[in-house]
Design an enzyme around this catalytic site. Structure first.
Site, PDB file in Angstrom:
ATOM      1  N   ASP A 188       0.841  -1.224   0.003  1.00  0.00           N
ATOM      2  CA  ASP A 188       0.016   0.018  -0.046  1.00  0.00           C
ATOM      3  C   ASP A 188       1.093   1.319   0.109  1.00  0.00           C
ATOM      4  O   ASP A 188       1.279   1.808   1.127  1.00  0.00           O
ATOM      5  CB  ASP A 188      -0.987  -0.043   1.035  1.00  0.00           C
ATOM      6  CG  ASP A 188      -2.111   1.136   1.162  1.00  0.00           C
ATOM      7  OD1 ASP A 188      -1.859   2.093   0.253  1.00  0.00           O
ATOM      8  OD2 ASP A 188      -2.712   1.296   2.118  1.00  0.00           O
ATOM      9  N   HIS A 193       0.406   8.134   3.314  1.00  0.00           N
ATOM     10  CA  HIS A 193       1.509   7.545   4.368  1.00  0.00           C
ATOM     11  C   HIS A 193       2.750   7.727   4.513  1.00  0.00           C
ATOM     12  O   HIS A 193       3.470   7.190   5.260  1.00  0.00           O
ATOM     13  CB  HIS A 193       1.097   5.768   4.270  1.00  0.00           C
ATOM     14  CG  HIS A 193      -0.393   5.512   4.771  1.00  0.00           C
ATOM     15  ND1 HIS A 193      -1.325   5.797   5.523  1.00  0.00           N
ATOM     16  CD2 HIS A 193      -1.184   4.950   3.536  1.00  0.00           C
ATOM     17  CE1 HIS A 193      -2.234   5.296   5.259  1.00  0.00           C
ATOM     18  NE2 HIS A 193      -2.492   4.805   4.269  1.00  0.00           N
TER      19      HIS A 193
END
Length: 287
Positions: A188, A193
């Site tokens: 991911d 992030h």
């Protein structure tokens, strides 16, 4: 309205093949906190091959397959939240394997034009070598921008609330400032992030930790504190995502012993927020 109920119902994949090695198993374990103490004999089988057989973290199941059909379906992905994750493990995950997966939307619950829709997706996985089931993973996706499309199918049962009494055990876990940078290597690579500018654009003061990383940390904590590092004990691991975690924060995992299962939640005490709630971990009954 960019998506229809028929488009969501049509999302499916059958017999999709994926392969992974012990490298991916070790990486996942490291990314959710195993191996912090390289002398801990309970943790070493999760992060390297020594005399003991390699052990795997059950929640690694959530990163072993990648499907883009929902992202490409026409829903407004900028307004999508991962609301819940459910996992049923039929046997311990192999350290390395080729797996076969069936994937699809099982239900949609329309909350209304202004409230969005809950989309339930399920991935059923078996081992390619023997054709026997390995696990079933179910994700609840909150599509906040796609309400008013109608409902279909049967949603899973609502996850139970934690007991009203004080937790039987509270275990602290210190996340690392670079934990999201490590976890993203599981697949991911959403810049939310890792990219500070993208995080600010999304309304966060810094990049946030993947919700599924916090989910894995909770599983690691229960394996270590309840299961005596025996991964084979975990049969089911369900949770609701309620708030993001910032890398570097301390997490407190509250655990309630319910006999053949535990209930849990995960808090970031410095901000007084609950990151994971309604957690249920069911243990396998051995003959």
């Amino acid at each position: 309205m960019a998506v229809t109920i028929e488009q969501l119902q049509a999302i499916r994949a059958e017999a999709a093949r994926f392969s992974y090695s012990d490298r991916e198993s070790f990486l996942y374990a490291l990314s959710v906190g195993f191996g912090r103490d390289p002398l801990n004999p309970g943790e070493l089988p999760y992060v390297c091959e020594n005399e003991d057989a390699i052990r795997t973290v059950p929640t690694m199941a959530t990163v072993l397959t990648q499907f883009s059909a929902l992202r490409e379906s026409g829903i407004d992905y900028s307004k999508v939240l991962h609301a819940e994750q459910r996992l049923k493990v039929f046997r311990p995950l192999p350290a390395a394997a080729t797996i076969v997966a069936d994937y699809g939307v099982t239900a949609v619950v329309d909350k209304g034009p202004e409230k969005g829709a809950l989309i339930f997706v399920e991935t059923r996985v078996r081992n390619a070598d023997d054709g026997q089931p390995l696990y079933t993973a179910g994700a609840t996706i909150m599509a906040r921008g796609d309400g008013g499309i109608g409902s279909v199918g049967d949603a899973p049962d609502v996850l139970p609330s934690p007991p009203a009494r004080a937790p039987d055990q509270v275990v602290s876990f210190q996340t690392l400032p670079g934990q999201a940078l490590l976890y993203r290597l599981n697949g991911d690579r959403n810049p939310l992030h890792s990219n500070p500018a993208m995080a600010l654009r999304g309304g966060f003061s810094q990049p946030i930790l993947h919700g599924l990383c916090t989910y894995g940390v909770a599983c690691k904590t229960i394996i270590a504190s309840i299961c005596g590092y025996d991964h084979a004990r975990i049969e089911q691991f369900d949770v609701r995502f309620t708030s993001p975690v910032y890398p570097g924060e301390q997490l407190d995992i509250d655990i309630w012993n319910e006999g053949t299962s535990v209930m849990f939640r995960c808090r970031a005490p410095a901000r007084n927020v609950i990151a994971l709630n309604n957690g249920v971990c069911t243990f396998r009954a051995f003959a």
